[in-house]
Design an enzyme around this catalytic site. Sequence first.
Site, PDB file in Angstrom:
ATOM      1  CG  ASP A  70      -1.672   1.219   1.452  1.00  0.00           C
ATOM      2  OD1 ASP A  70      -2.402   1.615   0.528  1.00  0.00           O
ATOM      3  OD2 ASP A  70      -1.565   1.824   2.548  1.00  0.00           O
ATOM      4  CG  LEU A  71       1.527   3.691  -3.026  1.00  0.00           C
ATOM      5  CD1 LEU A  71       1.200   4.564  -4.242  1.00  0.00           C
ATOM      6  CD2 LEU A  71       3.028   3.456  -2.949  1.00  0.00           C
ATOM      7  CG  ASP A  72      -2.063   7.446   0.089  1.00  0.00           C
ATOM      8  OD1 ASP A  72      -0.978   7.830  -0.390  1.00  0.00           O
ATOM      9  OD2 ASP A  72      -3.161   7.642  -0.461  1.00  0.00           O
ATOM     10  CG  ASP A 113      -2.356   2.158   6.579  1.00  0.00           C
ATOM     11  OD1 ASP A 113      -3.147   2.934   7.132  1.00  0.00           O
ATOM     12  OD2 ASP A 113      -2.343   1.997   5.344  1.00  0.00           O
TER      13      ASP A 113
END
Length: 238
Positions: A16-18, A188
């Site tokens: 995941d990025l954000d 997250d």
Amino acid sequence: MRFYRPLAPFAAMTFDLDDTLYDNHPVIDKTEKEVLCFIRQYDAKFGHFGHEELRLYRQAVLAQEPNIYHDVTSWRRQSAALMFTHHGFNHADTLRGTDEIMSCFMYWRNQITVPESTHHTLSVLAEKMPLMAITNGNAEPAACGLAPYFAFVLKAGVDGRSKPYPDMYRLAAQRLNLPIHQILHVGDNLNTDVAGALCSGMQACWINIENKNLMQEPEGRQVPHVEISDLASLIALI
């Protein structure tokens, strides 16, 4: 590092990025403020606008096209276009104004500060196995220096429904040419990342930067294979 399930050998990792590779909250807060300021100054018709007015256009687009939420960039673009047409702008001016608002948005959206520790960790991991990014958002890895670490970047909307739907997880396995259970997904969010990966057949790593208690989290319906509190912990797994 906590293990909840036996972690089988894996040959690739997806991320995941954000809020996994960087803190996205200040980026979004700043972006929304700058875009609103831009809209207010764009034309006197919008001078009184606040975040609530923009939200109403987003809700109107969602009501017309319920699945638009899978593509947050298209959703934002259509909301801006609706705002212009609702205030009497012709087609050409609507297109121009929408493009300018989106340019403003994308500029601020990608003013992302990536920690040096993230760069180091991804650099080490990328030397050992292929990495991919799977995001529901619209950050551009190339704009913040993350692109060199990833073999592919998948984005909700253009590459399938948003997580936790299995579309992008399955596509990642196809792109990597690997059995899906040989991929470890890191994220997250206990719903979109952990549950989404597990239900798709991937192994899952929960990055718990805020030191939450898994057993007390309302979204923690599925237990990840492993929990970490720092991205650098991943290096110990390879």
